[in-house]
Design a protein around this motif. Structure first.
Motif, mmCIF file in Angstrom:
data_model
loop_
_atom_site.group_PDB
_atom_site.id
_atom_site.type_symbol
_atom_site.label_atom_id
_atom_site.label_comp_id
_atom_site.label_asym_id
_atom_site.label_seq_id
_atom_site.Cartn_x
_atom_site.Cartn_y
_atom_site.Cartn_z
ATOM 1 N N GLY A 80 3.485 -4.283 0.096
ATOM 2 C CA GLY A 80 2.487 -3.238 0.109
ATOM 3 C C GLY A 80 1.109 -3.758 0.431
ATOM 4 N N VAL A 81 0.155 -2.867 0.251
ATOM 5 C CA VAL A 81 -1.237 -3.115 0.602
ATOM 6 C C VAL A 81 -1.928 -3.892 -0.512
ATOM 7 C CG1 VAL A 81 -3.445 -1.952 1.011
ATOM 8 C CG2 VAL A 81 -1.356 -1.053 2.032
ATOM 9 N N MET A 82 -2.745 -4.833 -0.105
ATOM 10 C CA MET A 82 -3.610 -5.516 -1.072
ATOM 11 C C MET A 82 -4.775 -4.578 -1.370
ATOM 12 S SD MET A 82 -3.550 -9.504 0.129
ATOM 13 C CE MET A 82 -4.377 -10.063 -1.360
ATOM 14 N N ASP A 83 -4.950 -4.265 -2.643
ATOM 15 C CA ASP A 83 -6.035 -3.373 -3.056
ATOM 16 C C ASP A 83 -7.372 -4.094 -2.959
ATOM 17 O OD1 ASP A 83 -4.160 -1.404 -3.657
ATOM 18 O OD2 ASP A 83 -4.008 -2.013 -5.761
ATOM 19 N N VAL A 84 -8.449 -3.314 -2.898
ATOM 20 C CA VAL A 84 -9.789 -3.888 -2.932
ATOM 21 C C VAL A 84 -9.887 -4.724 -4.207
ATOM 22 C CG1 VAL A 84 -12.252 -3.352 -3.123
ATOM 23 C CG2 VAL A 84 -10.780 -1.976 -1.647
ATOM 24 N N THR A 101 10.696 -2.344 -7.299
ATOM 25 C CA THR A 101 12.098 -2.672 -7.597
ATOM 26 C C THR A 101 12.398 -2.869 -9.076
ATOM 27 O OG1 THR A 101 11.820 -5.085 -7.439
ATOM 28 C CG2 THR A 101 12.253 -3.879 -5.367
ATOM 29 N N GLY A 102 11.379 -3.101 -9.891
ATOM 30 C CA GLY A 102 11.598 -3.432 -11.292
ATOM 31 C C GLY A 102 11.895 -4.904 -11.512
ATOM 32 N N TYR A 103 11.853 -5.718 -10.452
ATOM 33 C CA TYR A 103 12.140 -7.151 -10.566
ATOM 34 C C TYR A 103 10.859 -7.946 -10.795
ATOM 35 C CZ TYR A 103 17.083 -6.986 -9.372
ATOM 36 O OH TYR A 103 18.435 -6.761 -9.415
ATOM 37 N N ALA A 104 11.006 -9.082 -11.476
ATOM 38 C CA ALA A 104 9.924 -10.051 -11.665
ATOM 39 C C ALA A 104 10.483 -11.417 -11.321
ATOM 40 C CB ALA A 104 9.418 -10.021 -13.107
ATOM 41 N N GLU A 142 4.737 4.557 -6.673
ATOM 42 C CA GLU A 142 3.630 5.459 -6.372
ATOM 43 C C GLU A 142 4.171 6.743 -5.756
ATOM 44 O OE1 GLU A 142 0.900 3.363 -3.845
ATOM 45 O OE2 GLU A 142 0.817 1.653 -5.198
ATOM 46 N N ALA A 143 3.349 7.788 -5.772
ATOM 47 C CA ALA A 143 3.720 9.049 -5.130
ATOM 48 C C ALA A 143 4.037 8.782 -3.663
ATOM 49 C CB ALA A 143 2.580 10.054 -5.250
#
Length: 187
Positions: A80-84, A101-104, A142-143
């Motif tokens: 995904g996108v890197m947030d500010v 995914t729920g994975y770590a 996210e939505a």
């Protein structure tokens, strides 16, 4: 300095679109050889991360999701996108892996930072290898994220890559680089 090594000169820039996901500018530029290109379209996006996650059983943690541009369900690594304010691609990768995914993962390392399209885009794609990934059971999608988590043996993913199993060129390139860094592939 030879023509081929002269940087292009920005003559002007006109903002066409300003959005939370994309800025589109029409630039007028002069090439090193003196040609003027107007408009020359430049898109500014935030940087992205691509997470190539491997479980202890040597399975890739992938997602299958709808991609509106392709008008298709696509199998791909999470990301995904890197947030500010996100400065560390590995921290962003850990967040995206968990959310989607729920994975770590026990270990994360940056494998490559690549231009997504250096001709027209300003952003980079950061490929992160996530090893020893385990299911925590905690999702935070996210939505608009309609995802299915898919576990696929790394060997099966590699075998299917040449047959078109992965439709996104940047995802395939990142996947191959990360699997090489993990010792699952050599080239």
């Amino acid at each position: 300095m030879p023509e081929a090594e002269r940087p292009w000169r920005l003559l002007s820039r006109r903002a066409v679109v300003r959005d939370r996901h994309l800025d589109l500018d029409a630039e007028a530029v002069e090439t090193g050889a003196g040609a003027v290109l107007d408009p020359y379209w430049v898109m500014t996006y935030p940087d992205w991360v691509l997470v190539v996650a491997l479980t202890p059983e040597d399975r890739l943690v992938l997602v299958r999701q709808w991609r509106q541009g392709a008008k298709a369900w696509v199998l791909e690594p999470p990301g995904g996108v890197m947030d500010v304010g996100d400065a560390d691609p590995c921290a962003t990768a850990a967040r995206e892996l968990r959310e989607e995914t729920g994975y770590a993962a026990a270990r994360l390392r940056l494998v490559a930072s690549l231009w997504s399209d250096p001709a027209h885009n300003s952003n980079r794609l950061h490929v992160v290898l996530a090893e020893e990934a385990v299911d925590t059971g905690r999702l935070a999608r996210e939505a608009g994220e309609e995802l299915e988590t898919v576990l696929l043996p790394a060997s099966e993913a590699l075998a299917g890559a040449a047959a078109g199993r992965f439709a996104h060129a940047m995802h395939l390139g990142g996947l191959l680089l990360a699997l090489r860094a993990a010792g699952r592939l050599s080239f």
